[in-house]
Write a protein that holds these residues in place. Structure first.
Motif, PDB file in Angstrom:
ATOM      1  N   SER A 128      37.948  33.721  51.583  1.00  0.00           N
ATOM      2  CA  SER A 128      36.531  32.671  51.244  1.00  0.00           C
ATOM      3  C   SER A 128      37.256  32.846  48.793  1.00  0.00           C
ATOM      4  N   PRO A 129      37.055  31.992  48.496  1.00  0.00           N
ATOM      5  CA  PRO A 129      37.289  31.702  47.434  1.00  0.00           C
ATOM      6  C   PRO A 129      36.223  31.926  46.285  1.00  0.00           C
ATOM      7  N   SER A 130      35.202  31.164  47.488  1.00  0.00           N
ATOM      8  CA  SER A 130      34.069  31.351  46.838  1.00  0.00           C
ATOM      9  C   SER A 130      33.142  32.359  46.302  1.00  0.00           C
ATOM     10  N   ARG A 131      33.327  33.921  46.933  1.00  0.00           N
ATOM     11  CA  ARG A 131      33.636  35.294  47.196  1.00  0.00           C
ATOM     12  C   ARG A 131      34.540  36.186  45.925  1.00  0.00           C
ATOM     13  N   ALA A 132      35.313  35.015  45.261  1.00  0.00           N
ATOM     14  CA  ALA A 132      36.979  36.146  44.957  1.00  0.00           C
ATOM     15  C   ALA A 132      36.197  35.978  43.781  1.00  0.00           C
ATOM     16  N   LYS A 133      36.742  37.336  43.005  1.00  0.00           N
ATOM     17  CA  LYS A 133      36.201  37.755  41.325  1.00  0.00           C
ATOM     18  C   LYS A 133      37.188  37.684  40.918  1.00  0.00           C
ATOM     19  N   SER A 134      38.702  38.028  41.419  1.00  0.00           N
ATOM     20  CA  SER A 134      40.422  38.473  40.741  1.00  0.00           C
ATOM     21  C   SER A 134      40.796  37.936  41.979  1.00  0.00           C
ATOM     22  N   VAL A 135      41.852  38.589  40.932  1.00  0.00           N
ATOM     23  CA  VAL A 135      43.266  37.772  41.569  1.00  0.00           C
ATOM     24  C   VAL A 135      43.862  39.604  41.839  1.00  0.00           C
ATOM     25  N   ALA A 136      43.311  40.385  41.470  1.00  0.00           N
ATOM     26  CA  ALA A 136      43.682  41.882  41.214  1.00  0.00           C
ATOM     27  C   ALA A 136      42.592  42.702  42.435  1.00  0.00           C
ATOM     28  N   GLY A 137      41.485  41.852  42.465  1.00  0.00           N
ATOM     29  CA  GLY A 137      40.916  42.252  43.546  1.00  0.00           C
ATOM     30  C   GLY A 137      40.289  41.823  44.821  1.00  0.00           C
ATOM     31  N   LYS A 165      47.276  42.109  45.668  1.00  0.00           N
ATOM     32  CA  LYS A 165      47.884  42.823  44.614  1.00  0.00           C
ATOM     33  C   LYS A 165      49.360  43.158  45.057  1.00  0.00           C
ATOM     34  N   ARG A 166      49.173  43.992  46.745  1.00  0.00           N
ATOM     35  CA  ARG A 166      50.700  44.593  46.992  1.00  0.00           C
ATOM     36  C   ARG A 166      51.005  43.517  47.773  1.00  0.00           C
ATOM     37  N   LEU A 167      50.872  41.961  48.090  1.00  0.00           N
ATOM     38  CA  LEU A 167      51.262  41.004  48.457  1.00  0.00           C
ATOM     39  C   LEU A 167      52.259  40.615  47.228  1.00  0.00           C
ATOM     40  N   LEU A 168      51.837  40.569  45.405  1.00  0.00           N
ATOM     41  CA  LEU A 168      52.653  39.868  45.164  1.00  0.00           C
ATOM     42  C   LEU A 168      53.336  40.899  44.859  1.00  0.00           C
ATOM     43  N   ILE A 220      57.417  40.515  46.782  1.00  0.00           N
ATOM     44  CA  ILE A 220      57.748  39.621  46.215  1.00  0.00           C
ATOM     45  C   ILE A 220      58.848  39.833  44.774  1.00  0.00           C
ATOM     46  N   PRO A 221      59.760  39.430  45.220  1.00  0.00           N
ATOM     47  CA  PRO A 221      61.531  40.084  44.290  1.00  0.00           C
ATOM     48  C   PRO A 221      61.076  38.898  43.165  1.00  0.00           C
ATOM     49  N   GLU A 222      61.207  37.703  43.156  1.00  0.00           N
ATOM     50  CA  GLU A 222      61.705  36.531  42.359  1.00  0.00           C
ATOM     51  C   GLU A 222      60.600  36.421  41.403  1.00  0.00           C
ATOM     52  N   ILE A 223      59.605  36.589  41.722  1.00  0.00           N
ATOM     53  CA  ILE A 223      58.018  36.683  40.376  1.00  0.00           C
ATOM     54  C   ILE A 223      57.995  38.023  39.186  1.00  0.00           C
ATOM     55  N   SER A 224      58.692  38.965  39.929  1.00  0.00           N
ATOM     56  CA  SER A 224      58.633  40.061  39.702  1.00  0.00           C
ATOM     57  C   SER A 224      58.513  40.593  37.820  1.00  0.00           C
ATOM     58  N   THR A 225      58.939  39.366  37.040  1.00  0.00           N
ATOM     59  CA  THR A 225      58.792  39.640  35.809  1.00  0.00           C
ATOM     60  C   THR A 225      56.964  39.313  35.855  1.00  0.00           C
ATOM     61  N   GLN A 226      56.882  38.354  36.347  1.00  0.00           N
ATOM     62  CA  GLN A 226      55.624  37.324  36.235  1.00  0.00           C
ATOM     63  C   GLN A 226      54.336  38.136  36.331  1.00  0.00           C
ATOM     64  N   MET A 267      49.406  43.350  37.176  1.00  0.00           N
ATOM     65  CA  MET A 267      49.687  43.439  38.644  1.00  0.00           C
ATOM     66  C   MET A 267      50.375  44.311  39.288  1.00  0.00           C
ATOM     67  N   GLY A 268      51.252  44.900  38.552  1.00  0.00           N
ATOM     68  CA  GLY A 268      51.535  45.873  39.037  1.00  0.00           C
ATOM     69  C   GLY A 268      53.172  45.541  39.147  1.00  0.00           C
ATOM     70  N   GLU A 269      54.368  46.820  39.370  1.00  0.00           N
ATOM     71  CA  GLU A 269      55.112  46.940  39.429  1.00  0.00           C
ATOM     72  C   GLU A 269      56.154  46.495  40.375  1.00  0.00           C
ATOM     73  N   CYS A 270      56.900  45.523  40.474  1.00  0.00           N
ATOM     74  CA  CYS A 270      57.475  45.262  41.852  1.00  0.00           C
ATOM     75  C   CYS A 270      58.646  46.317  42.412  1.00  0.00           C
ATOM     76  N   GLN A 271      57.412  46.276  43.963  1.00  0.00           N
ATOM     77  CA  GLN A 271      58.325  47.664  44.762  1.00  0.00           C
ATOM     78  C   GLN A 271      59.993  47.192  44.984  1.00  0.00           C
ATOM     79  N   ILE A 272      60.454  46.005  45.242  1.00  0.00           N
ATOM     80  CA  ILE A 272      61.631  45.544  45.876  1.00  0.00           C
ATOM     81  C   ILE A 272      62.515  46.406  45.319  1.00  0.00           C
ATOM     82  N   SER A 273      63.516  46.853  46.694  1.00  0.00           N
ATOM     83  CA  SER A 273      65.332  47.176  45.744  1.00  0.00           C
ATOM     84  C   SER A 273      66.065  46.628  46.417  1.00  0.00           C
ATOM     85  N   ALA A 274      67.012  46.447  45.422  1.00  0.00           N
ATOM     86  CA  ALA A 274      68.303  45.417  45.409  1.00  0.00           C
ATOM     87  C   ALA A 274      69.617  46.392  46.385  1.00  0.00           C
TER      88      ALA A 274
END
Length: 377
Positions: free
Chosen positions: A126-135, A166-169, A172-178, A184-191
């Protein structure tokens, strides 16, 4: 306590780390938009290719191919249009491309749920109830996403499950820097790099892992149920075919179980890979040539919730498309420059990996792309 030494071995091989229940296809060129789009277009335009996806009599195959090719044609049109859009606005087109690709992928297993039906996204937000990407979070509802989740993981996901964006982001390894820059946290993926070690009687799997593994966690528990950590030998770069320029910190794990050689003394690659895929819940297919696979940890530390990067990309593309449609102020570059930067990266960096995910799904086997010079010294 010091780590034990690795088992001694007399030989080793470096096969692609593929799911032995599916097999793989190797390409002698790097992944690119032209190559992937052309490979997907085969399914839409060549009848013998498209209808081979479907079991049963020829009449059934021809009937299903009509829907299949049109889902693919819509997907390809949206994707090719999205490539020309230079920023986060492309997320809307990418999502509708992925939605149609997913319907095509699912036609071979659940056609009666898709053909002639009103099919939901399978995710609610629900975008109308969205407060922040992190939440923000996504809620699983009936439709494409839970079907796709089951098709790709072999597990069901409960309707009503809430998935934190936030956990989904961080999956995703290819956007870890962004993701890090947007706080939004540290990338959880390991090579992960893979080797099959061999002695006189048996073979076993060795995994060289770059990056941290949360400890304690259900991810670590699953890994250590089937692998033990051992000391990294001095010759690890040579045996895993990694350049001496590599400065990365690595950890080495070898499978606790071994697999016997064949009656002729050869290595049973599929049998040995079965040892690796005992941790299949936390393995993901690679989309970059500098690794063999990725370790995708559980979404939670204390509860197993498999979330391969392929499904994280799909879910985030749905989320981004919802914001593009209904709440574009989230991307305002003056108000939230870090988020604008991050979602530009999602549109740009996830596009090619999502095509690889799709081709793997449609072909029913893992896809590995190698630069043309890879196999020459």
């Amino acid at each position: 306590m010091p780590l034990p030494s690795a088992r001694p071995y007399t030989n080793w091989v470096l096969p692609p780390l593929y799911d032995p229940s599916k097999g793989f296809h190797a390409w002698s060129e790097s992944a690119s938009f032209p190559l992937l789009l052309e490979s997907l277009r085969r399914h839409a335009e060549i009848k013998t290719v498209g209808r081979s996806r479907f079991p049963g009599p020829l009449s059934r195959q021809n009937s299903l191919w009509k829907d299949y090719r049109n889902f693919l044609r819509q997907a390809l049109s949206n994707f090719e249009a999205a490539i020309t859009v230079p920023n986060r606005s492309a997320c809307l087109l990418y999502y509708y491309a992925m939605l149609n690709f997913a319907k095509a992928e699912l036609l071979s297993t659940i056609p009666s749920s898709i053909i002639g039906q009103r099919v939901g996204h399978g995710l609610s937000f629900s975008p109308s109830r969205a407060k922040s990407v992190a939440g923000d979070h996504l809620t699983v509802v009936p439709g494409v996403f839970p079907w796709l989740y089951e098709a790709r993981t072999g597990q069901k996901i409960a309707i009503g499950t809430k998935i934190p964006v936030k956990r989904l982001l961080t999956q995703i390894p290819e956007i870890s820097t962004q993701v890090t820059d947007a706080e939004m946290g540290e990338c959880q993926i390991s090579a992960l790099h893979h080797m099959i070690a061999i002695d006189q009687k048996d073979s076993w799997s060795s995994l060289l892992i770059e990056g941290a593994i949360a400890s304690p966690s259900v991810t670590e528990k699953l890994l250590l149920r089937h692998f033990r950590e051992v000391t990294v030998p001095n010759n690890w770069r040579d045996h895993f075919a990694i350049s001496r320029r590599s400065l990365t910190h690595v950890r080495l794990f070898e499978s606790i179980a071994t697999f016997p050689k064949t009656t002729t003394g050869g290595v049973d690659v599929n049998g040995t890979l079965d040892l690796t895929y005992k941790i299949g819940d936390i393995l993901g297919a690679r989309t970059s040539e500098h690794m063999d696979a990725i370790l995708c940890p559980s979404l939670y530390k204390t509860k197993m919730f498999s979330m391969p990067a392929s499904l994280a990309r799909y879910a985030v593309s749905y989320y981004a498309s919802s914001l593009v449609r209904y709440k574009p102020s989230v991307f305002d570059s003056q108000i939230s420059p870090e988020q604008a930067y991050m979602f530009d990266a999602i549109a740009r960096e996830c596009a090619l990996p999502m095509l690889i995910d799709t081709l793997s799904g449609l072909e029913g086997e893992d896809q590995f792309f190698f630069d043309a010079g890879t196999f020459r010294n």
